[in-house]
Design a protein around this motif. Structure first.
Motif, PDB file in Angstrom:
ATOM      1  N   LYS A  49      67.841  71.160  40.663  1.00  0.00           N
ATOM      2  CA  LYS A  49      69.009  70.268  40.674  1.00  0.00           C
ATOM      3  C   LYS A  49      69.492  69.940  39.257  1.00  0.00           C
ATOM      4  O   LYS A  49      70.688  69.892  39.005  1.00  0.00           O
ATOM      5  CB  LYS A  49      68.679  68.955  41.385  1.00  0.00           C
ATOM      6  N   ILE A  50      68.572  69.723  38.338  1.00  0.00           N
ATOM      7  CA  ILE A  50      68.932  69.320  36.975  1.00  0.00           C
ATOM      8  C   ILE A  50      69.378  70.513  36.136  1.00  0.00           C
ATOM      9  O   ILE A  50      70.396  70.468  35.457  1.00  0.00           O
ATOM     10  CB  ILE A  50      67.768  68.587  36.278  1.00  0.00           C
ATOM     11  N   THR A  94      71.558  60.398  38.231  1.00  0.00           N
ATOM     12  CA  THR A  94      71.501  61.615  39.048  1.00  0.00           C
ATOM     13  C   THR A  94      70.835  61.361  40.396  1.00  0.00           C
ATOM     14  O   THR A  94      70.081  60.395  40.569  1.00  0.00           O
ATOM     15  CB  THR A  94      70.714  62.726  38.316  1.00  0.00           C
ATOM     16  N   GLU A  95      71.099  62.257  41.326  1.00  0.00           N
ATOM     17  CA  GLU A  95      70.473  62.203  42.650  1.00  0.00           C
ATOM     18  C   GLU A  95      68.956  62.348  42.532  1.00  0.00           C
ATOM     19  O   GLU A  95      68.199  61.688  43.245  1.00  0.00           O
ATOM     20  CB  GLU A  95      71.051  63.339  43.515  1.00  0.00           C
TER      21      GLU A  95
END
Length: 134
Positions: A49-50, A94-95
């Motif tokens: 994700k990152i 962030t998520e």
């Protein structure tokens, strides 16, 4: 204000502890609370994700810790010290950060990690209000 999270991915927990100690000693970061062990699948998800890429290498030890610096400053200091692990900075907006904080209490604490003691020079610099070195 939320703390930035660092994700440490390495071959064993001893190297993870060494990398965290390097963040404190050489990166001048403070670790907030106890570092936690995360499952490899969650670590891989966070990495993907990152970074926007799938992990190329499989690691056996995955640890998260909260630090007291903004993400941009933490990344700059990481680039200077080259710790013995793969470290990913997770910004508070962030998520991934929200998910890790939600699960934080369920993660096992990293045993045996103690931040290194500050040198006398570092204590004096902090006491006297010394500024950043760079």
């Amino acid at each position: 204000m939320l703390n930035t999270i660092v994700l440490v991915r390495t071959d064993n927990f001893q190297k993870a502890s060494t990398a965290l100690a390097d963040l404190v000693r050489y990166g001048r970061m403070n670790i907030r609370g106890d570092p936690r062990i995360v499952p490899p699948a969650l670590s891989d998800w966070a990495f993907e994700k990152i970074s926007g890429e799938k992990p190329r290498k499989r690691f056996k030890a995955h640890v998260v810790a909260q630090i007291d610096l903004p993400p941009s400053k933490a990344i700059g200091r990481l680039m200077d010290i080259h710790p013995p692990a793969h470290i990913l900075v997770i910004p508070p907006d962030t998520e991934v950060h929200r998910e890790l904080l939600k699960l934080w209490g369920k993660f096992e604490k990293l045993k045996g990690f103690h931040p290194p003691k500050r040198s006398r020079a570092e204590k004096l610099r902090k006491k006297n209000g010394g500024g950043e070195e760079f």
